[in-house]
Design a protein around this motif. Structure first.
Motif, short mmCIF file in Angstrom:
data_model
loop_
_atom_site.label_atom_id
_atom_site.label_comp_id
_atom_site.label_asym_id
_atom_site.label_seq_id
_atom_site.Cartn_x
_atom_site.Cartn_y
_atom_site.Cartn_z
N GLN A 187 5.19 11.16 -8.47
CA GLN A 187 5.09 9.83 -7.84
C GLN A 187 6.29 8.99 -8.28
O GLN A 187 6.80 9.17 -9.39
CB GLN A 187 3.77 9.12 -8.19
N GLY A 194 0.82 -1.21 0.00
CA GLY A 194 0.00 0.00 0.00
C GLY A 194 0.85 1.26 0.00
O GLY A 194 1.94 1.29 -0.58
N ASP A 195 0.35 2.29 0.67
CA ASP A 195 0.98 3.61 0.54
C ASP A 195 1.74 4.03 1.79
O ASP A 195 1.98 5.21 2.01
CB ASP A 195 -0.07 4.66 0.21
N ARG A 214 8.31 5.13 -8.62
CA ARG A 214 8.14 3.68 -8.75
C ARG A 214 9.52 3.04 -8.80
O ARG A 214 10.50 3.65 -9.24
CB ARG A 214 7.39 3.32 -10.04
N ASP A 216 -4.10 5.29 -6.78
CA ASP A 216 -2.68 5.32 -7.12
C ASP A 216 -1.82 5.47 -5.86
O ASP A 216 -2.06 6.36 -5.04
CB ASP A 216 -2.45 6.53 -8.03
N ILE A 217 -0.80 4.64 -5.75
CA ILE A 217 0.17 4.77 -4.67
C ILE A 217 1.13 5.90 -5.05
O ILE A 217 1.46 6.06 -6.22
CB ILE A 217 0.94 3.44 -4.51
N LEU A 218 1.58 6.69 -4.06
CA LEU A 218 2.49 7.79 -4.40
C LEU A 218 3.93 7.31 -4.57
O LEU A 218 4.58 7.63 -5.54
CB LEU A 218 2.42 8.88 -3.34
N HIS A 219 4.41 6.52 -3.60
CA HIS A 219 5.82 6.13 -3.65
C HIS A 219 5.97 4.63 -3.40
O HIS A 219 5.31 4.08 -2.53
CB HIS A 219 6.63 6.91 -2.63
N SER A 220 6.85 4.03 -4.17
CA SER A 220 7.07 2.59 -4.04
C SER A 220 8.52 2.26 -4.34
O SER A 220 9.04 2.65 -5.39
CB SER A 220 6.13 1.87 -5.02
N PRO A 245 4.83 5.02 3.70
CA PRO A 245 6.09 5.47 3.10
C PRO A 245 7.30 4.60 3.49
O PRO A 245 7.25 3.87 4.47
CB PRO A 245 6.27 6.89 3.66
N LEU A 266 -4.67 -1.43 -0.69
CA LEU A 266 -5.57 -0.28 -0.83
C LEU A 266 -6.74 -0.54 -1.77
O LEU A 266 -7.75 0.12 -1.68
CB LEU A 266 -4.79 0.91 -1.39
#
Ligand code: UD2
Length: 301
Positions: A204, A120-121, A206, A269-273, A123, A135
């Motif tokens: 964002q 999920g999101d 990835r 949408d996930i912000l950071h991965s 951080p 999510l």
């Protein structure tokens, strides 16, 4: 070994089939060609046209196989928000059918293509012990599939391994659907002189991992004696890049004819991965392909 690859006519599947064949294994593919293509399957592999939710077909396909690599899935986050029942049906129930077929037919190992979306999101860099926070229906469907693999490892004499892929890209990734992966869509847009569409502000990030690296991770998970049954391994490059940074690299590769346009952010949408793949690296796998190299390969196609 005799290996069944579900989804073997698809993007990650066809590269994995090639890697298994090159390593000397016999490969059977089960695919309904929903997003895969028959011409992706090397002629040395057997192709069975069937759906992962066809219990009888799955049981027939796994007969005589020592291991199964399970890639057949609906992989889009936005599609899963529109079609949650279909997503659970294919990704979760389909996995249940495969596991049960493996148990009944004496297949010894099942490897699941899971996803970093299960994190999920929250951080930060994700190791396998990070909290799980699915999510959207897609990530929930894959987390439930993972639970089924852990359950079968505990309950039966079946080795099960979950691989959590981060954002996979490379040749043969479909670009022709609104649900396609971003790099495939951008490279296709560049080829026909269209702008690259960015959802959100492009900041964002990835962790993009090449399909060639993923295929080697799959091969290792199928064949390694050292890999831990019931366990989960991240498959990641370890590098978080923003979409804007990637667009700058793409522009360097293709020149000023590359243009971009911004559109509203996608829901879910996930912000950071970004992933930590230390556990898989301890088994000898390493990400080998830098994003700039992988992108150069894509724009040449
Ligand atoms: C990808 C995988 C998903 C899962 C997840 C794990 C695909 C299609 N989905 O989902 O299966 O493993 O990674 O994180 O491979 N975007 C644009 N323009 C476009 C398309 C997308 O800006 O034309 C953005 C999108 O809003 C997102 C990012 O690019 O912020 C990546 O989108 P994606 O669909 O390639 O992949 P993601 O991370 O949703």
């Amino acid at each position: 070994m005799h290996v069944l690859v579900t989804g073997g006519a698809g993007f990650i599947g066809s590269h994995s089939v090639a890697a298994l064949l090159a390593d000397g294994h016999t490969v059977r593919v089960l695919d309904n060609l929903h997003s895969g293509q028959a011409e992706n399957v090397p002629p040395e592999a057997e192709l069975i046209l069937a759906d992962i939710t066809d219990q009888v077909a799955v049981e027939a396909a796994i007969q005589g196989c020592d291991a199964a690599l399970h890639l057949a899935a609906l992989v889009s986050v936005p599609q899963s928000l529109k079609q949650p029942i279909e997503t659970f049906g294919v990704n979760t129930t389909g996995t249940a059918y495969l596991l049960e077929a493996a148990r009944r037919m004496g297949c010894r190992r099942v490897v699941l293509a899971s996803t970093c979306a299960v994190y999920g999101d929250i951080p930060g860099m994700k190791a396998e012990v990070a909290p799980l926070h699915p999510l959207v229906p897609y990530s929930a469907s894959k987390l439930m599939a993972e639970e089924l693999l852990r359950c079968y490892a505990r309950s039966y004499a079946l080795q099960t391994i979950c691989l959590r892929y981060f954002n996979v890209y490379g040749p043969r990734q479909r670009a022709d659907s609104p649900y396609s992966g971003v790099l495939a869509r951008w490279c296709a847009a560049v080829r026909v002189g269209q702008p690259c569409r960015v959802f959100g502000d492009g900041e964002q990030t990835r962790d993009f991992v090449s399909v060639h690296d993923v295929a080697r991770a799959n091969l290792r998970a199928i064949t390694s004696a050292a890999i831990e049954s019931g366990a989960v391994y991240n498959v990641a490059s370890g590098q978080a890049l923003s979409l804007n940074t990637i667009l700058a690299t793409l522009r360097e590769l293709v020149g000023p004819q590359m243009t971009r346009e911004y559109a509203p952010a996608r829901s879910g949408d996930i912000l950071h991965s970004c992933g930590d793949s230390t556990r898989l690296q301890a088994l000898g796998w390493h990400p080998e392909i830098e994003l700039a190299t992988g992108l150069a390969e894509l724009v040449e196609i």
